[in-house]
Write a protein that holds these residues in place. Structure first.
Motif, PDB file in Angstrom:
ATOM      1  N   VAL A  97      17.179 186.054 -94.274  1.00  0.00           N
ATOM      2  CA  VAL A  97      16.401 185.098 -93.491  1.00  0.00           C
ATOM      3  C   VAL A  97      16.953 184.955 -92.086  1.00  0.00           C
ATOM      4  N   ALA A  98      18.270 184.927 -91.951  1.00  0.00           N
ATOM      5  CA  ALA A  98      18.876 184.717 -90.641  1.00  0.00           C
ATOM      6  C   ALA A  98      19.740 185.891 -90.196  1.00  0.00           C
ATOM      7  N   ALA A  99      19.690 187.004 -90.914  1.00  0.00           N
ATOM      8  CA  ALA A  99      20.587 188.116 -90.611  1.00  0.00           C
ATOM      9  C   ALA A  99      20.361 188.692 -89.219  1.00  0.00           C
ATOM     10  N   HIS A 100      19.157 188.563 -88.686  1.00  0.00           N
ATOM     11  CA  HIS A 100      18.843 189.134 -87.378  1.00  0.00           C
ATOM     12  C   HIS A 100      19.292 188.252 -86.219  1.00  0.00           C
ATOM     13  N   ILE A 101      19.791 187.049 -86.517  1.00  0.00           N
ATOM     14  CA  ILE A 101      20.232 186.117 -85.489  1.00  0.00           C
ATOM     15  C   ILE A 101      21.752 186.181 -85.407  1.00  0.00           C
ATOM     16  N   VAL A 131      20.875 175.466 -87.948  1.00  0.00           N
ATOM     17  CA  VAL A 131      20.722 174.952 -89.312  1.00  0.00           C
ATOM     18  C   VAL A 131      20.345 176.050 -90.303  1.00  0.00           C
ATOM     19  N   LEU A 132      20.110 177.272 -89.830  1.00  0.00           N
ATOM     20  CA  LEU A 132      19.889 178.374 -90.760  1.00  0.00           C
ATOM     21  C   LEU A 132      21.199 178.890 -91.333  1.00  0.00           C
ATOM     22  N   ALA A 133      22.316 178.492 -90.739  1.00  0.00           N
ATOM     23  CA  ALA A 133      23.620 178.764 -91.328  1.00  0.00           C
ATOM     24  C   ALA A 133      23.903 177.694 -92.381  1.00  0.00           C
ATOM     25  N   PRO A 134      24.875 177.925 -93.263  1.00  0.00           N
ATOM     26  CA  PRO A 134      25.235 176.865 -94.214  1.00  0.00           C
ATOM     27  C   PRO A 134      25.537 175.569 -93.475  1.00  0.00           C
ATOM     28  N   LEU A 135      24.980 174.472 -93.976  1.00  0.00           N
ATOM     29  CA  LEU A 135      25.120 173.198 -93.289  1.00  0.00           C
ATOM     30  C   LEU A 135      26.561 172.690 -93.370  1.00  0.00           C
TER      31      LEU A 135
END
Length: 344
Positions: free
Chosen positions: A311-315, A322-326
């Motif tokens: 989901v967030a690998a391209h960032i 908030v797409l990283a672990p909170l």
């Protein structure tokens, strides 16, 4: 004395499993591993409050009152002839009134009504033991290891509390009187026919089914719920573990009943409440056109339910927000963002 029998639907239900433990370490292991309810008979049998209740309801009230702080307590007073069922009077109101009074006044009213047929129900729900009492929690508590639970006390005359669920795990300890718990797995919410989510007796949506007189014509799926139900009758000193989100119908069967329960979550306290998200989704998504709802369902699956690292690998990792672990910091920023958005 209130009816403590197992009439009606309750007699045929399977009993919740009972376990034996050897001490706090064994209880801790059980609580960490269990995914279904269990009973520990006599877990709190050595509490002074339990001992006072063995003498009489009056002795238990005297013991509790000696520890009460001189502050008003919230109390629910149910309609006379309600059979102790604290529920809706109509869909705009309840069949009980909320009042505030010092605990000695509330207990005096209970004493006056003890044994009186058709007397109003009197119920003190979820009273914080440490904020409203001095020394009561210290003298009557369960060692739950490194957990930091909310310890609450529930006191009242015979009552029937409609089936509902709670987000935290729950260890419910009967201190005075007898209680009956009827439990259902999480997935039975459809078959319990829940009432409104914004107008509830105590903050959680409740089953509209009267367990003492179920209307199977109006609620046919309740038969399927009963096929998954389990029941327990607990005496003073017994404890019941209710896993998070399991539905439970709770009855106080004696003239005076006291329960002490512990709520805790394994998730950090700074995370949000799922019920708040559901309420906001009702506001923002439910009444959209069907094609838009399908889109948002896919978005929720993508961002919330999939747990897919892609989901967030391209960032870049440092830019994922908030797409990283909170963390407590990022959760606080998200909460502030939501508050600003909701205040517009």
């Amino acid at each position: 004395m209130a009816d403590a029998g197992t009439a009606g639907i309750f007699a045929a239900l399977p009993r919740i499993r009972e376990v034996d433990i050897s001490g706090p370490a064994a209880l801790d292991t059980l609580l960490r591993e269990a995914t279904t309810p269990f009973i520990v008979r006599g877990l709190v049998a050595d509490w002074p409050m339990v001992e006072a209740g063995r003498q009489s309801g009056r002795a238990a009230r005297d013991y509790i009152e000696r520890h009460a702080r001189p502050t008003p307590f919230a109390v629910s007073v149910g309609a006379a002839q309600s059979g102790g069922r604290l529920f809706y009077g109509d869909m705009q109101g309840m069949n009980f009134q909320m009042m505030r009074a010092p605990l000695p006044e509330i207990f005096a009213r209970m004493t006056e009504n003890e044994g009186v047929d058709g007397a109003p129900s009197i119920y003190l729900a979820s009273i914080d033991m440490q904020n409203f009492f001095t020394g009561l929690h210290e003298a009557n508590h369960v060692d739950l290891g490194d957990r930091t639970p909310l310890a609450s006390i529930w006191m009242g005359t015979p009552t029937r509390i409609a089936a509902h669920n709670d987000a935290p795990d729950n260890l419910a300890c009967v201190a005075v009187g007898r209680r009956r718990f009827t439990l259902f797995p999480r997935d039975q919410f459809r078959n319990l026919y829940l009432g409104p989510v914004d107008n509830t007796p105590a903050g959680r949506a409740v089953s509209m089914v009267d367990f003492h007189d179920p209307d199977f014509a109006a609620y046919p799926g309740f038969r399927d719920a009963l096929a998954q139900a389990q029941v327990a009758e607990l005496d003073a000193g017994d404890a019941l573990y209710i896993p998070a989100l399991w539905w439970h119908h709770v009855e106080g069967l004696s003239d005076f009943n006291v329960l002490v329960n512990y709520w805790w979550r394994d998730t950090p306290r700074w995370l949000g409440q799922p019920q708040d998200a559901l309420n906001h989704a009702l506001l923002a998504i439910r009444d959209l056109p069907e094609d838009e709802k399908r889109h948002w369902r896919a978005m929720f699956d993508h961002y919330v339910f999939s747990d897919d690292p892609a989901v967030a690998a391209h960032i870049p990792e440092a830019e994922r927000g908030v797409l990283a672990p909170l963390t407590p910091e990022s959760a606080g920023k998200l909460r502030a963002f939501l508050l600003r958005a909701l205040s517009r």
